[in-house]
Design a protein around this motif. Structure first.
Motif, PDB file in Angstrom:
ATOM      1  N   CYS A 158      43.754  32.623  48.854  1.00  0.00           N
ATOM      2  CA  CYS A 158      45.161  32.691  48.431  1.00  0.00           C
ATOM      3  C   CYS A 158      45.768  34.077  48.655  1.00  0.00           C
ATOM      4  N   LYS A 159      44.925  35.065  48.816  1.00  0.00           N
ATOM      5  CA  LYS A 159      45.348  36.452  49.074  1.00  0.00           C
ATOM      6  C   LYS A 159      46.262  37.022  47.979  1.00  0.00           C
ATOM      7  N   SER A 160      46.165  36.451  46.770  1.00  0.00           N
ATOM      8  CA  SER A 160      47.048  36.937  45.709  1.00  0.00           C
ATOM      9  C   SER A 160      46.305  37.446  44.479  1.00  0.00           C
ATOM     10  N   THR A 161      45.007  37.209  44.402  1.00  0.00           N
ATOM     11  CA  THR A 161      44.238  37.605  43.230  1.00  0.00           C
ATOM     12  C   THR A 161      43.183  38.625  43.646  1.00  0.00           C
ATOM     13  N   TRP A 162      43.057  39.667  42.828  1.00  0.00           N
ATOM     14  CA  TRP A 162      42.183  40.798  43.156  1.00  0.00           C
ATOM     15  C   TRP A 162      40.984  40.865  42.221  1.00  0.00           C
ATOM     16  N   TYR A 163      39.879  41.427  42.759  1.00  0.00           N
ATOM     17  CA  TYR A 163      38.637  41.566  41.997  1.00  0.00           C
ATOM     18  C   TYR A 163      37.991  42.910  42.310  1.00  0.00           C
ATOM     19  N   CYS A 164      37.238  43.408  41.336  1.00  0.00           N
ATOM     20  CA  CYS A 164      36.520  44.675  41.546  1.00  0.00           C
ATOM     21  C   CYS A 164      35.183  44.439  42.240  1.00  0.00           C
ATOM     22  N   SER A 165      34.681  43.198  42.160  1.00  0.00           N
ATOM     23  CA  SER A 165      33.388  42.897  42.788  1.00  0.00           C
ATOM     24  C   SER A 165      33.293  41.405  43.118  1.00  0.00           C
ATOM     25  N   ARG A 166      32.357  41.101  44.002  1.00  0.00           N
ATOM     26  CA  ARG A 166      32.107  39.695  44.352  1.00  0.00           C
ATOM     27  C   ARG A 166      31.646  38.928  43.120  1.00  0.00           C
ATOM     28  N   ASP A 167      30.828  39.559  42.295  1.00  0.00           N
ATOM     29  CA  ASP A 167      30.335  38.893  41.078  1.00  0.00           C
ATOM     30  C   ASP A 167      31.496  38.449  40.188  1.00  0.00           C
ATOM     31  N   HIS A 168      32.500  39.316  40.034  1.00  0.00           N
ATOM     32  CA  HIS A 168      33.638  38.960  39.192  1.00  0.00           C
ATOM     33  C   HIS A 168      34.491  37.861  39.834  1.00  0.00           C
ATOM     34  N   GLN A 169      34.558  37.846  41.158  1.00  0.00           N
ATOM     35  CA  GLN A 169      35.280  36.767  41.835  1.00  0.00           C
ATOM     36  C   GLN A 169      34.571  35.439  41.583  1.00  0.00           C
ATOM     37  N   VAL A 170      33.246  35.459  41.722  1.00  0.00           N
ATOM     38  CA  VAL A 170      32.449  34.248  41.495  1.00  0.00           C
ATOM     39  C   VAL A 170      32.589  33.801  40.031  1.00  0.00           C
ATOM     40  N   SER A 171      32.524  34.749  39.106  1.00  0.00           N
ATOM     41  CA  SER A 171      32.653  34.421  37.678  1.00  0.00           C
ATOM     42  C   SER A 171      34.025  33.829  37.355  1.00  0.00           C
ATOM     43  N   ASP A 172      35.046  34.272  38.052  1.00  0.00           N
ATOM     44  CA  ASP A 172      36.423  33.845  37.774  1.00  0.00           C
ATOM     45  C   ASP A 172      36.814  32.558  38.506  1.00  0.00           C
ATOM     46  N   TRP A 173      35.957  32.110  39.451  1.00  0.00           N
ATOM     47  CA  TRP A 173      36.342  31.008  40.322  1.00  0.00           C
ATOM     48  C   TRP A 173      36.773  29.751  39.557  1.00  0.00           C
ATOM     49  N   LYS A 174      36.045  29.400  38.499  1.00  0.00           N
ATOM     50  CA  LYS A 174      36.360  28.176  37.765  1.00  0.00           C
ATOM     51  C   LYS A 174      37.804  28.192  37.251  1.00  0.00           C
ATOM     52  N   SER A 175      38.245  29.328  36.729  1.00  0.00           N
ATOM     53  CA  SER A 175      39.620  29.387  36.219  1.00  0.00           C
ATOM     54  C   SER A 175      40.640  29.660  37.336  1.00  0.00           C
ATOM     55  N   HIS A 176      40.211  30.296  38.418  1.00  0.00           N
ATOM     56  CA  HIS A 176      41.117  30.656  39.511  1.00  0.00           C
ATOM     57  C   HIS A 176      41.336  29.503  40.501  1.00  0.00           C
ATOM     58  N   LYS A 177      40.374  28.600  40.581  1.00  0.00           N
ATOM     59  CA  LYS A 177      40.326  27.585  41.634  1.00  0.00           C
ATOM     60  C   LYS A 177      41.619  26.779  41.807  1.00  0.00           C
ATOM     61  N   SER A 178      42.164  26.214  40.734  1.00  0.00           N
ATOM     62  CA  SER A 178      43.330  25.332  40.908  1.00  0.00           C
ATOM     63  C   SER A 178      44.561  26.117  41.347  1.00  0.00           C
ATOM     64  N   LEU A 179      44.776  27.300  40.771  1.00  0.00           N
ATOM     65  CA  LEU A 179      45.891  28.152  41.191  1.00  0.00           C
ATOM     66  C   LEU A 179      45.705  28.556  42.651  1.00  0.00           C
ATOM     67  N   CYS A 180      44.498  28.942  43.001  1.00  0.00           N
ATOM     68  CA  CYS A 180      44.174  29.389  44.351  1.00  0.00           C
ATOM     69  C   CYS A 180      44.526  28.307  45.374  1.00  0.00           C
ATOM     70  N   LYS A 181      44.116  27.082  45.104  1.00  0.00           N
ATOM     71  CA  LYS A 181      44.368  25.982  46.040  1.00  0.00           C
ATOM     72  C   LYS A 181      45.864  25.709  46.178  1.00  0.00           C
ATOM     73  N   ARG A 182      46.610  25.797  45.080  1.00  0.00           N
ATOM     74  CA  ARG A 182      48.069  25.583  45.143  1.00  0.00           C
ATOM     75  C   ARG A 182      48.735  26.680  45.974  1.00  0.00           C
ATOM     76  N   ILE A 183      48.345  27.927  45.746  1.00  0.00           N
ATOM     77  CA  ILE A 183      48.928  29.051  46.498  1.00  0.00           C
ATOM     78  C   ILE A 183      48.584  28.925  47.980  1.00  0.00           C
ATOM     79  N   ALA A 184      47.317  28.623  48.274  1.00  0.00           N
ATOM     80  CA  ALA A 184      46.871  28.487  49.668  1.00  0.00           C
ATOM     81  C   ALA A 184      47.639  27.363  50.366  1.00  0.00           C
ATOM     82  N   ALA A 185      47.888  26.251  49.658  1.00  0.00           N
ATOM     83  CA  ALA A 185      48.644  25.133  50.242  1.00  0.00           C
ATOM     84  C   ALA A 185      50.086  25.556  50.511  1.00  0.00           C
ATOM     85  N   ASP A 186      50.682  26.316  49.582  1.00  0.00           N
ATOM     86  CA  ASP A 186      52.050  26.811  49.784  1.00  0.00           C
ATOM     87  C   ASP A 186      52.122  27.739  50.991  1.00  0.00           C
ATOM     88  N   ILE A 187      51.116  28.601  51.144  1.00  0.00           N
ATOM     89  CA  ILE A 187      51.069  29.529  52.289  1.00  0.00           C
ATOM     90  C   ILE A 187      50.961  28.723  53.590  1.00  0.00           C
TER      91      ILE A 187
END
Length: 120
Positions: A19-48
């Motif tokens: 989605c290129k809109s959400t930032w992380y300090c590490s890959r681990d934090h991105q992986v940890s956040d994926w469950k909550s980020h996933k639906s927003l991410c897919k909507r943003i990516a579809a809009d892009i």
């Protein structure tokens, strides 16, 4: 960095590649956040993707308009007559339009789709 990690709030250098809109300090934090980020991410990516598709279609429409001189008064008149003479339920034949202006049927479809006429 002025970006903050979506997971912990610390400065972040890594950005979600989908989605290129959400930032992380590490890959681990991105992986940890994926469950909550996933639906927003897919909507943003579809809009892009939709915006990119719209831009590409417009660029192709403009290329066709210029290449085949569809902006001249004479050709604009021909197109207006075609549109005026089609019945409410019928589209314009892409092959016939293509033949009329010396373009491929695929180019005719791009042009007709952009101006939102029924294509058959």
């Amino acid at each position: 960095s002025h970006h903050k990690c979506a997971h912990c709030g610390e400065p972040a250098e890594k950005r979600c590649q989908q989605c290129k809109s959400t930032w992380y300090c590490s890959r681990d934090h991105q992986v940890s956040d994926w469950k909550s980020h996933k639906s927003l991410c897919k909507r943003i990516a579809a809009d892009i993707a939709q915006a990119d598709s719209h831009t590409l279609h417009k660029q192709e429409f403009d290329r066709i308009r210029i290449k085949y001189g569809l902006t001249t008064e004479e050709n604009a008149g021909k197109i207006a007559d075609l549109l005026a003479n089609k019945g409410a339920d019928e589209g314009i034949s892409a092959p016939k339009f293509a033949e009329m202006f010396g373009m491929s049927t695929a180019e005719a479809v791009v042009f007709l789709e952009w101006i939102k006429v029924g294509v058959k």
